[in-house]
Scaffold this motif. Structure first.
Motif, PDB file in Angstrom:
ATOM      1  N   UNK A 263      72.997  40.552  89.474  1.00 15.51           N
ATOM      2  CA  UNK A 263      73.009  40.045  90.968  1.00 15.51           C
ATOM      3  C   UNK A 263      71.694  40.191  91.543  1.00 15.51           C
ATOM      4  N   UNK A 264      70.989  41.085  91.235  1.00 16.78           N
ATOM      5  CA  UNK A 264      69.772  41.202  92.005  1.00 16.78           C
ATOM      6  C   UNK A 264      68.375  40.401  91.487  1.00 16.78           C
ATOM      7  N   UNK A 265      68.530  40.098  90.113  1.00 15.18           N
ATOM      8  CA  UNK A 265      67.614  39.601  89.470  1.00 15.18           C
ATOM      9  C   UNK A 265      68.000  37.854  89.250  1.00 15.18           C
ATOM     10  N   UNK A 266      68.807  37.401  88.908  1.00 15.07           N
ATOM     11  CA  UNK A 266      69.378  36.008  88.552  1.00 15.07           C
ATOM     12  C   UNK A 266      69.821  35.381  89.970  1.00 15.07           C
ATOM     13  N   UNK A 267      70.565  36.196  90.667  1.00 11.46           N
ATOM     14  CA  UNK A 267      71.067  35.657  91.916  1.00 11.46           C
ATOM     15  C   UNK A 267      70.061  35.773  93.043  1.00 11.46           C
ATOM     16  N   UNK A 268      69.387  37.018  93.044  1.00 13.70           N
ATOM     17  CA  UNK A 268      68.534  37.283  94.249  1.00 13.70           C
ATOM     18  C   UNK A 268      67.173  36.955  94.012  1.00 13.70           C
ATOM     19  N   UNK A 269      66.673  37.035  93.007  1.00 17.48           N
ATOM     20  CA  UNK A 269      64.995  36.584  92.813  1.00 17.48           C
ATOM     21  C   UNK A 269      65.055  35.638  91.389  1.00 17.48           C
ATOM     22  N   UNK A 270      65.571  34.539  91.407  1.00 13.14           N
ATOM     23  CA  UNK A 270      65.165  33.374  90.380  1.00 13.14           C
ATOM     24  C   UNK A 270      63.996  33.009  90.217  1.00 13.14           C
ATOM     25  N   UNK A 271      63.397  32.915  91.554  1.00 12.17           N
ATOM     26  CA  UNK A 271      62.068  32.303  91.669  1.00 12.17           C
ATOM     27  C   UNK A 271      61.039  33.459  90.887  1.00 12.17           C
ATOM     28  N   UNK A 272      61.205  34.565  90.606  1.00 12.30           N
ATOM     29  CA  UNK A 272      60.190  35.350  89.998  1.00 12.30           C
ATOM     30  C   UNK A 272      60.900  35.870  88.683  1.00 12.30           C
ATOM     31  N   UNK A 273      61.426  34.750  88.025  1.00 15.80           N
ATOM     32  CA  UNK A 273      62.184  34.975  86.508  1.00 15.80           C
ATOM     33  C   UNK A 273      61.152  35.243  85.727  1.00 15.80           C
ATOM     34  N   UNK A 274      59.890  34.489  85.588  1.00 19.70           N
ATOM     35  CA  UNK A 274      58.878  34.587  84.639  1.00 19.70           C
ATOM     36  C   UNK A 274      58.269  36.182  84.965  1.00 19.70           C
ATOM     37  N   UNK A 275      58.134  36.820  85.869  1.00 18.05           N
ATOM     38  CA  UNK A 275      57.827  38.185  86.133  1.00 18.05           C
ATOM     39  C   UNK A 275      58.750  39.134  85.885  1.00 18.05           C
ATOM     40  N   UNK A 276      59.769  38.754  85.846  1.00 14.57           N
ATOM     41  CA  UNK A 276      60.898  40.023  85.682  1.00 14.57           C
ATOM     42  C   UNK A 276      61.313  39.971  84.189  1.00 14.57           C
ATOM     43  N   UNK A 277      61.207  38.724  83.564  1.00 10.21           N
ATOM     44  CA  UNK A 277      61.220  38.675  82.247  1.00 10.21           C
ATOM     45  C   UNK A 277      60.252  39.373  81.553  1.00 10.21           C
ATOM     46  N   UNK A 278      58.848  39.344  81.858  1.00  7.85           N
ATOM     47  CA  UNK A 278      58.086  39.958  81.161  1.00  7.85           C
ATOM     48  C   UNK A 278      58.277  41.729  81.381  1.00  7.85           C
ATOM     49  N   UNK A 279      58.606  42.031  82.506  1.00  5.47           N
ATOM     50  CA  UNK A 279      58.704  43.420  82.732  1.00  5.47           C
ATOM     51  C   UNK A 279      59.983  44.020  81.659  1.00  5.47           C
ATOM     52  N   UNK A 280      60.966  43.314  81.792  1.00 10.09           N
ATOM     53  CA  UNK A 280      62.082  43.839  81.029  1.00 10.09           C
ATOM     54  C   UNK A 280      61.764  43.894  79.564  1.00 10.09           C
ATOM     55  N   UNK A 281      60.965  42.805  79.392  1.00  7.70           N
ATOM     56  CA  UNK A 281      60.297  42.601  77.774  1.00  7.70           C
ATOM     57  C   UNK A 281      59.563  44.025  77.345  1.00  7.70           C
ATOM     58  N   UNK A 282      58.881  44.442  78.235  1.00  6.09           N
ATOM     59  CA  UNK A 282      57.735  45.526  77.983  1.00  6.09           C
ATOM     60  C   UNK A 282      58.748  46.960  77.929  1.00  6.09           C
ATOM     61  N   UNK A 283      59.698  46.743  79.016  1.00  5.67           N
ATOM     62  CA  UNK A 283      60.563  47.887  78.758  1.00  5.67           C
ATOM     63  C   UNK A 283      61.633  47.924  77.668  1.00  5.67           C
ATOM     64  N   UNK A 284      61.768  46.941  77.163  1.00  2.00           N
ATOM     65  CA  UNK A 284      62.663  46.704  75.945  1.00  2.00           C
ATOM     66  C   UNK A 284      62.019  47.168  74.784  1.00  2.00           C
ATOM     67  N   UNK A 285      60.590  47.179  74.666  1.00  2.00           N
ATOM     68  CA  UNK A 285      59.787  47.527  73.486  1.00  2.00           C
ATOM     69  C   UNK A 285      59.629  48.951  73.407  1.00  2.00           C
ATOM     70  N   UNK A 286      59.429  49.442  74.813  1.00  2.00           N
ATOM     71  CA  UNK A 286      59.305  51.188  74.892  1.00  2.00           C
ATOM     72  C   UNK A 286      60.557  51.571  74.592  1.00  2.00           C
ATOM     73  N   UNK A 287      61.740  51.140  75.091  1.00  2.00           N
ATOM     74  CA  UNK A 287      62.883  51.829  74.841  1.00  2.00           C
ATOM     75  C   UNK A 287      63.156  51.668  73.363  1.00  2.00           C
ATOM     76  N   UNK A 288      62.936  50.569  72.590  1.00  2.00           N
ATOM     77  CA  UNK A 288      63.321  50.550  71.135  1.00  2.00           C
ATOM     78  C   UNK A 288      62.327  51.560  70.388  1.00  2.00           C
ATOM     79  N   UNK A 289      61.201  51.810  70.946  1.00  2.00           N
ATOM     80  CA  UNK A 289      60.180  52.618  70.172  1.00  2.00           C
ATOM     81  C   UNK A 289      60.274  54.115  70.518  1.00  2.00           C
ATOM     82  N   UNK A 290      60.669  54.545  71.606  1.00  2.00           N
ATOM     83  CA  UNK A 290      61.007  55.831  72.028  1.00  2.00           C
ATOM     84  C   UNK A 290      62.405  56.280  71.573  1.00  2.00           C
ATOM     85  N   UNK A 291      63.187  55.299  71.867  1.00  2.00           N
ATOM     86  CA  UNK A 291      64.735  55.776  71.609  1.00  2.00           C
ATOM     87  C   UNK A 291      64.825  55.928  69.921  1.00  2.00           C
TER      88      UNK A 291
END
Length: 484
Positions: A263-291
């Motif tokens: 709701x917040x990112x895809x519906x509310x902020x689709x114009x910043x998709x490139x930015x939040x996709x990159x942030x989520x990708x970085x969080x994904x790598x950190x979560x995979x490594x640390x977890x």
């Protein structure tokens, strides 16, 4: 000013939520007249309420629509998440009763809090406004804090509840600050209007406040998921809470957090998709490594599952980072799969525990196959699915998110995911090794003599194999949710 509700017909899409909320209030009254010996009546009433609400969502009672001046949106995506939340919620309640009852921990408030938490999740995934996002989130969070502290005589549970409350408040503050920046920049609380206003701000070149807001919102989302580096609350809360409460807060709320993200990112902020996709990708790598790396050194089974949760959140973020309809469909499929797998994993601990003995150490499972081959086989199904071994459900969900990342032009993230999928199999194999190849120590563990609980766990574990063999309908269901 438009009235939020002009007639009873305007409340029809809200019917399942109203059933859960009114059921929770009715349960509060019922509990006053039920003594300790008949406490099971109030528990069964709570399960019945949730079953009715889930049936209403699944059969489309009330229909789709937008009500309360756009604050509440019921669509296919919301229905898919609500059905899964309802099913996992019912599973959680079935696991909860015998465990807490045997330890004299069950109070009527437990079922009431679970119903209100589920109502919060249902509101959260149907949010059409920032107000509804925060209302649903706080309903879920406040009930979860209280549930973790249900064992008031346990220092571990009290510590876990305090940590959960303090860090949860911090997460809510981060998210609320991001939402307030969005409102300040766009002048609207409605998510669809925010998306339109965001396009205008970009055209004007005035985006600094909105980008800052997106950063805070993503940080708040990561906190609620338990993604690294915002995961510090998760291992202690999972370890300290009574096991069926850990089961509850570790399964269904992941779907609610996914709904909030959508709701917040895809519906509310689709114009910043490139930015939040990159942030989520970085969080994904950190979560995979640390977890994954942290889970490898754990000796406590609940802490192992807690750190593995962080890695699974990483995989879910891999799908979200892929972006687009396919990315969200894959991530929803992963969230559904993980909710079922998590319920089964903690359900294994519940079934194998007894008063005075918590089956929460890996060494407790040594020689389980020699004592109870059937139970060892069920736990094997759960561990294999979590590890992503074909043909179990966990394999197809991992494959779906990795494919979504690849389709989203994130080859590097796909490769990272494949590497950590292999690494992550190690600590699940440790549990399998203990059950099948190690000699039992001491009196060992035995399955509960509660027949309904054993049947529930058996169905839960075997569902991972059955759904793995018939995963296409679930994936198609998720894809229809974002078909437009």
């Amino acid at each position: 000013m438009n009235m939020p509700v002009r007639s009873a017909a305007d409340l029809l899409p809200l019917l399942p939520e109203l059933v859960v909320i009114l059921g929770a209030f009715a349960l509060l009254m019922l509990d006053l007249f039920v003594d300790e010996r008949r406490r099971v009546v109030s528990h069964l009433f709570a399960i019945a309420v949730l079953a009715v609400a889930t049936f209403m969502v699944a059969t489309g009672v009330g229909g789709h629509g937008t009500v309360l001046n756009g604050m509440f949106v019921r669509d296919t995506a919301a229905d898919v998440m609500k059905v899964t939340i309802g099913v996992v919620g019912i599973l959680s309640m079935i696991y909860t009763w015998p465990y807490l009852r045997a330890r004299d921990l069950y109070k009527g408030e437990v079922s009431v809090l679970m119903l209100f938490a589920i109502a919060g999740m249902m509101l959260l995934v149907s949010s059409g406004s920032l107000v509804m996002v925060y209302l649903g989130l706080e309903m879920l969070a406040l009930c979860s804090y209280a549930l973790v502290a249900v064992d008031r005589d346990s220092p571990l549970a009290s510590e876990a509840a305090i940590k959960y409350f303090v860090l949860g408040a911090l997460a809510s503050g981060l998210l609320l600050y991001g939402l307030s920046l969005v409102y300040g920049a766009t002048g609207s609380l409605q998510l669809d209007q925010i998306a339109t206003a965001t396009q205008q701000r970009i055209a004007e070149g005035n985006t600094l406040m909105l980008i800052t807001a997106v950063v805070f919102i993503v940080a708040g989302i990561a906190f609620k998921f338990g993604a690294a580096p915002f995961h510090m609350w998760l291992p202690d809360v999972y370890h300290g809470a009574p096991t069926p409460i850990t089961l509850f807060i570790g399964s269904a709320p992941k779907l609610a957090a996914f709904g909030m993200t959508y709701r917040l990112l895809e519906i509310g902020a689709p114009a910043f998709e490139e930015q939040w996709r990159l942030m989520l990708a970085i969080l994904a790598v950190l979560s995979l490594a640390i977890g994954n790396l942290s889970a490898m050194v754990q000796t406590n089974f609940k802490r192992l599952l807690a750190y593995s949760t962080i890695s699974h959140v990483g995989f879910l973020f891999v799908g979200l980072a892929g972006g687009g309809r396919e990315g969200f469909a894959a991530a929803l499929f992963y969230a559904i799969s993980y909710a079922i797998m998590s319920a089964a994993a903690f359900g294994a601990i519940v079934v194998l525990s007894r008063r005075g003995f918590e089956a929460d150490r890996i060494e407790d499972y040594k020689g389980l196959n020699a004592r109870n081959p059937w139970m060892a086989g069920l736990v094997l199904c759960v561990m294999a699915s979590l590890a992503g071994v074909p043909p179990f459900l966990g394999f197809w969900s991992k494959l779906a998110v990795l494919r979504a990342a690849l389709q989203g032009d994130m080859l590097w993230l796909t490769l990272v995911g494949v590497v950590f999928a292999v690494i992550g199999a190690f600590y699940y194999l440790r549990v399998i090794k203990a059950m099948y190849f190690d000699e039992p120590e001491g009196p060992g563990i035995e399955a509960t003599d509660n027949r309904p609980l054993r049947i529930t766990f058996g169905v839960n574990a075997l569902a991972l194999l059955a759904l793995g063999l018939a995963w296409n309908p679930i994936m198609a269901w998720c894809q229809r949710a974002f078909a437009g």
